[in-house]
Motif scaffolding. Structure first.
Motif, PDB file in Angstrom:
ATOM      1  N   ARG A  13     -12.844  11.201   6.868  1.00 24.94           N
ATOM      2  CA  ARG A  13     -13.526   9.905   6.776  1.00 24.94           C
ATOM      3  C   ARG A  13     -12.700   8.870   6.014  1.00 24.94           C
ATOM      4  NH1 ARG A  13     -18.713  10.924   8.601  1.00 24.94           N
ATOM      5  NH2 ARG A  13     -19.837   9.220   7.625  1.00 24.94           N
ATOM      6  N   HIS A  14     -11.431   9.182   5.803  1.00 26.21           N
ATOM      7  CA  HIS A  14     -10.547   8.236   5.103  1.00 26.21           C
ATOM      8  C   HIS A  14      -9.403   7.795   6.006  1.00 26.21           C
ATOM      9  CE1 HIS A  14     -12.574   9.578   1.438  1.00 26.21           C
ATOM     10  NE2 HIS A  14     -12.025   8.542   0.821  1.00 26.21           N
ATOM     11  N   VAL A  15      -8.822   6.671   5.654  1.00 24.83           N
ATOM     12  CA  VAL A  15      -7.541   6.282   6.250  1.00 24.83           C
ATOM     13  C   VAL A  15      -6.562   6.004   5.114  1.00 24.83           C
ATOM     14  CG1 VAL A  15      -8.489   5.344   8.395  1.00 24.83           C
ATOM     15  CG2 VAL A  15      -8.180   3.820   6.403  1.00 24.83           C
ATOM     16  N   ARG A  16      -5.272   6.174   5.415  1.00 23.07           N
ATOM     17  CA  ARG A  16      -4.222   5.895   4.430  1.00 23.07           C
ATOM     18  C   ARG A  16      -3.551   4.570   4.795  1.00 23.07           C
ATOM     19  NH1 ARG A  16       1.567   8.751   4.032  1.00 23.07           N
ATOM     20  NH2 ARG A  16       1.892   7.147   5.611  1.00 23.07           N
ATOM     21  N   VAL A  17      -3.611   3.649   3.851  1.00 22.76           N
ATOM     22  CA  VAL A  17      -3.053   2.313   4.084  1.00 22.76           C
ATOM     23  C   VAL A  17      -1.773   2.191   3.264  1.00 22.76           C
ATOM     24  CG1 VAL A  17      -3.512  -0.160   3.935  1.00 22.76           C
ATOM     25  CG2 VAL A  17      -5.416   1.443   4.331  1.00 22.76           C
ATOM     26  N   ALA A  18      -0.637   2.125   3.933  1.00 21.98           N
ATOM     27  CA  ALA A  18       0.640   2.071   3.211  1.00 21.98           C
ATOM     28  C   ALA A  18       0.923   0.649   2.735  1.00 21.98           C
ATOM     29  CB  ALA A  18       1.766   2.555   4.122  1.00 21.98           C
ATOM     30  N   LEU A  19       1.522   0.549   1.562  1.00 21.68           N
ATOM     31  CA  LEU A  19       1.876  -0.763   0.998  1.00 21.68           C
ATOM     32  C   LEU A  19       3.321  -1.131   1.320  1.00 21.68           C
ATOM     33  CD1 LEU A  19       0.160  -0.171  -2.464  1.00 21.68           C
ATOM     34  CD2 LEU A  19      -0.735  -1.488  -0.533  1.00 21.68           C
ATOM     35  N   THR A  20       3.948  -0.314   2.146  1.00 21.43           N
ATOM     36  CA  THR A  20       5.357  -0.539   2.480  1.00 21.43           C
ATOM     37  C   THR A  20       5.480  -1.491   3.669  1.00 21.43           C
ATOM     38  OG1 THR A  20       5.179   1.502   3.735  1.00 21.43           O
ATOM     39  CG2 THR A  20       6.281   1.647   1.604  1.00 21.43           C
ATOM     40  N   ALA A  21       5.064  -2.728   3.444  1.00 20.47           N
ATOM     41  CA  ALA A  21       5.257  -3.776   4.457  1.00 20.47           C
ATOM     42  C   ALA A  21       5.700  -5.028   3.722  1.00 20.47           C
ATOM     43  CB  ALA A  21       3.960  -4.030   5.215  1.00 20.47           C
ATOM     44  N   THR A  22       6.279  -5.949   4.452  1.00 27.24           N
ATOM     45  CA  THR A  22       6.773  -7.172   3.793  1.00 27.24           C
ATOM     46  C   THR A  22       5.601  -7.981   3.228  1.00 27.24           C
ATOM     47  OG1 THR A  22       6.583  -8.418   5.841  1.00 27.24           O
ATOM     48  CG2 THR A  22       8.721  -7.346   5.409  1.00 27.24           C
ATOM     49  N   ASP A  23       5.920  -8.875   2.303  1.00 32.35           N
ATOM     50  CA  ASP A  23       4.880  -9.759   1.749  1.00 32.35           C
ATOM     51  C   ASP A  23       4.192 -10.508   2.886  1.00 32.35           C
ATOM     52  OD1 ASP A  23       5.622  -8.950  -0.747  1.00 32.35           O
ATOM     53  OD2 ASP A  23       6.825 -10.734  -1.197  1.00 32.35           O
ATOM     54  N   GLU A  24       4.993 -10.938   3.848  1.00 33.06           N
ATOM     55  CA  GLU A  24       4.449 -11.726   4.969  1.00 33.06           C
ATOM     56  C   GLU A  24       3.404 -10.925   5.745  1.00 33.06           C
ATOM     57  OE1 GLU A  24       3.949 -13.038   8.959  1.00 33.06           O
ATOM     58  OE2 GLU A  24       5.222 -11.323   8.526  1.00 33.06           O
ATOM     59  N   ARG A  25       3.686  -9.639   5.984  1.00 35.87           N
ATOM     60  CA  ARG A  25       2.739  -8.813   6.742  1.00 35.87           C
ATOM     61  C   ARG A  25       1.478  -8.489   5.917  1.00 35.87           C
ATOM     62  NH1 ARG A  25       2.332  -9.215  11.885  1.00 35.87           N
ATOM     63  NH2 ARG A  25       2.650 -11.271  11.038  1.00 35.87           N
ATOM     64  N   ILE A  26       1.677  -8.289   4.597  1.00 41.76           N
ATOM     65  CA  ILE A  26       0.497  -8.011   3.756  1.00 41.76           C
ATOM     66  C   ILE A  26      -0.366  -9.273   3.681  1.00 41.76           C
ATOM     67  CG2 ILE A  26      -0.272  -7.389   1.423  1.00 41.76           C
ATOM     68  CD1 ILE A  26       0.879  -4.953   2.733  1.00 41.76           C
ATOM     69  N   GLU A  27       0.278 -10.450   3.663  1.00 44.24           N
ATOM     70  CA  GLU A  27      -0.512 -11.693   3.688  1.00 44.24           C
ATOM     71  C   GLU A  27      -1.269 -11.811   5.012  1.00 44.24           C
ATOM     72  OE1 GLU A  27       2.400 -14.670   2.622  1.00 44.24           O
ATOM     73  OE2 GLU A  27       2.541 -13.735   0.631  1.00 44.24           O
ATOM     74  N   ALA A  28      -0.630 -11.377   6.095  1.00 46.31           N
ATOM     75  CA  ALA A  28      -1.328 -11.403   7.397  1.00 46.31           C
ATOM     76  C   ALA A  28      -2.550 -10.478   7.355  1.00 46.31           C
ATOM     77  CB  ALA A  28      -0.368 -10.971   8.509  1.00 46.31           C
ATOM     78  N   LEU A  29      -2.407  -9.329   6.706  1.00 49.50           N
ATOM     79  CA  LEU A  29      -3.556  -8.431   6.539  1.00 49.50           C
ATOM     80  C   LEU A  29      -4.678  -9.168   5.811  1.00 49.50           C
ATOM     81  CD1 LEU A  29      -4.696  -5.377   6.492  1.00 49.50           C
ATOM     82  CD2 LEU A  29      -3.860  -5.369   4.130  1.00 49.50           C
ATOM     83  N   GLY A  30      -4.291  -9.835   4.701  1.00 49.41           N
ATOM     84  CA  GLY A  30      -5.276 -10.577   3.913  1.00 49.41           C
ATOM     85  C   GLY A  30      -5.983 -11.628   4.758  1.00 49.41           C
ATOM     86  N   GLU A  31      -5.224 -12.392   5.542  1.00 44.55           N
ATOM     87  CA  GLU A  31      -5.846 -13.434   6.378  1.00 44.55           C
ATOM     88  C   GLU A  31      -6.852 -12.825   7.350  1.00 44.55           C
ATOM     89  OE1 GLU A  31      -2.496 -15.420   8.154  1.00 44.55           O
ATOM     90  OE2 GLU A  31      -1.860 -16.056   6.146  1.00 44.55           O
ATOM     91  N   ARG A  32      -6.492 -11.691   7.934  1.00 45.87           N
ATOM     92  CA  ARG A  32      -7.360 -11.091   8.949  1.00 45.87           C
ATOM     93  C   ARG A  32      -8.649 -10.501   8.350  1.00 45.87           C
ATOM     94  NH1 ARG A  32      -2.659  -8.317  12.690  1.00 45.87           N
ATOM     95  NH2 ARG A  32      -1.336 -10.163  12.612  1.00 45.87           N
ATOM     96  N   LEU A  33      -8.514  -9.876   7.175  1.00 48.07           N
ATOM     97  CA  LEU A  33      -9.680  -9.191   6.624  1.00 48.07           C
ATOM     98  C   LEU A  33     -10.519 -10.100   5.731  1.00 48.07           C
ATOM     99  CD1 LEU A  33      -8.454  -5.563   5.818  1.00 48.07           C
ATOM    100  CD2 LEU A  33      -9.207  -6.547   7.970  1.00 48.07           C
ATOM    101  N   LEU A  34      -9.914 -11.122   5.164  1.00 49.14           N
ATOM    102  CA  LEU A  34     -10.677 -11.966   4.239  1.00 49.14           C
ATOM    103  C   LEU A  34     -11.436 -13.064   4.986  1.00 49.14           C
ATOM    104  CD1 LEU A  34      -8.037 -12.265   1.350  1.00 49.14           C
ATOM    105  CD2 LEU A  34     -10.236 -11.091   1.213  1.00 49.14           C
ATOM    106  N   LYS A  35     -11.073 -13.300   6.246  1.00 49.82           N
ATOM    107  CA  LYS A  35     -11.698 -14.440   6.925  1.00 49.82           C
ATOM    108  C   LYS A  35     -13.119 -14.135   7.421  1.00 49.82           C
ATOM    109  CE  LYS A  35     -10.265 -14.427  11.795  1.00 49.82           C
ATOM    110  NZ  LYS A  35      -9.859 -13.176  12.241  1.00 49.82           N
ATOM    111  N   ASP A  36     -13.458 -12.843   7.602  1.00 45.62           N
ATOM    112  CA  ASP A  36     -14.828 -12.526   8.102  1.00 45.62           C
ATOM    113  C   ASP A  36     -15.879 -12.830   7.052  1.00 45.62           C
ATOM    114  OD1 ASP A  36     -13.778 -11.666  10.460  1.00 45.62           O
ATOM    115  OD2 ASP A  36     -13.675  -9.562   9.870  1.00 45.62           O
TER     116      ASP A  36
END
Ligand code: PLP
Length: 368
Positions: free
Chosen positions: A345-368
């Motif tokens: 019931r878990h997923v593993r979310v890696a932090l090994t992505a560029t700042d730009e991609r992590i910001e894209a994650l933030g935009e996608r999940l914070l906008k809902d």
């Protein structure tokens, strides 16, 4: 080839449909499925590699004395372990190969048990199978029970991949006492130890509070892949009981398992420099804070994750449903089932992505 019969299927191919969905996102995929570093290898390490590129002869399987002393000095400076004997240090070709071959190198085989964490990096299981031994997922002695007589090797992984859980030194000490009482070796995979987020780095299995003053039967496994952006160099080492290390060395010499000399030099220089680790850790800290906030905003809970490069996240549903939910938002992560049935019931979310991609994650999940 015995492995063909006994090895599990390589599971990453099952992610292909989720990756395909995520790639359809108009702003591209945010791929947080693997823990491969993306930031540049620090200049001083690249320079050390280049300066050692004239290497016509064979490297020492044992590693140069200067490298083994650098490992001992690093343990003293960064891990609070002042009694690492340079004779008990051996460089490895990354740590995955050591994890996968340690049971074989120790001479384990049919009838021997290799205990590893229930939710774990899959190579502990693979290594037991390669040796013809039996893997046993267990986090406590009660789960092992009377089978303890057959236990020859116990793997610990703190901080954990995938959960980010850190085991306290008291816990490590109990495992060491138990292992010694049954004559088993303890191998502790510690490659995220300098990446603790709550101010407290993880104790080593070689910590004097854990060992009772003797490294007998103990091996610490370490890698610079993560903290030094060095995964492509294959730069790692094992340290601890000099008698055990000698046994590994003998087989590795015969088998040609040696670290190239330019990589030994890069490893030596990297171990002597703390500044690049501090800088890299600051990058990961910022990514972690953003990713954590975005996931929580989207209804995830984050468990453990006190250290290392992953967030261990759940929406309280089967992990494949979470995989699909994230893929619809252009995000790919790793399903908990890759790491054990207890993690479904878990997923593993890696932090090994560029700042730009992590910001894209933030935009996608914070906008809902
Ligand atoms: C717990 C753990 N051990 C070992 C490794 C292997 O690292 P490497 O082979 O790059 O040293 C990894 C890589 O992800 C890991 O997470």
């Amino acid at each position: 080839m015995p492995g063909e019969r006994v090895l599990p299927d390589f599971p990453w191919d099952t992610l292909a449909p989720f990756a395909a969905t995520a790639r359809n996102h108009p702003n591209g995929i945010v791929d947080l499925s693997v823990g491969a570093p993306v930031d540049p290898t620090p200049a001083l390490i690249r320079e050390a590699l280049a300066a050692a590129s004239d290497a016509p002869g064979y490297p020492q399987t044992y590693g140069t004395p200067a490298l083994r002393e650098a490992v001992a000095a690093w343990f003293a400076r960064r891990r609070g372990v002042t009694d690492v004997d340079p004779d008990g240090v051996l460089p490895t070709i990354g740590s995955k190969e050591l994890v996968a071959w340690l049971p074989t190198l120790l001479g384990l085989g049919a009838g021997d048990l290799v205990v590893h964490p229930e939710i774990a990096y899959p190579s502990y299981d693979v290594g037991a199978r390669l040796a013809g031994a039996t893997p046993l997922p267990a986090d406590g002695t009660a789960q092992v029970g009377p089978a303890s007589r057959a236990v020859k090797l116990i793997w610990l992984n703190s901080p954990s991949n995938p959960t980010g859980r850190v085991l306290g030194w008291e816990h490590l000490a109990k495992v060491v006492t138990w292992a010694r009482s049954i004559g088993a070796v303890v191998a502790s995979d510690e490659c995220y130890a300098e990446l603790g987020w709550d101010g407290q780095d993880a104790a080593s299995i070689l910590d004097p509070r854990v060992t009772g003053g003797s490294h007998e039967g103990l091996l610490a496994v370490y890698s610079l892949s993560k903290q030094s952006n060095l995964a492509g160099y294959r730069a790692a080492f094992v340290a601890g009981d000099p008698v055990l290390v000698r046994r590994l060395l003998e087989v590795r010499k015969h088998a040609g398992m040696m670290v190239p000399w330019p990589v030994q030099e890069a490893l030596r220089v990297a171990l002597g420099n703390d500044a690049h680790v501090v800088a890299q850790k600051a990058r990961y800290r910022a990514r972690r804070e953003l990713a954590w906030a975005a996931l929580e905003h989207a209804g995830f809970s984050i468990d453990h994750s006190q250290a290392g490069l992953y967030l261990w996240a759940t929406r309280g549903e089967p992990c494949w449903d979470t995989m699909a939910w994230l893929a619809d938002r252009g995000v790919l992560v790793a399903p908990g089932t890759f790491y054990g049935a207890a993690a479904a019931r878990h997923v593993r979310v890696a932090l090994t992505a560029t700042d730009e991609r992590i910001e894209a994650l933030g935009e996608r999940l914070l906008k809902d």
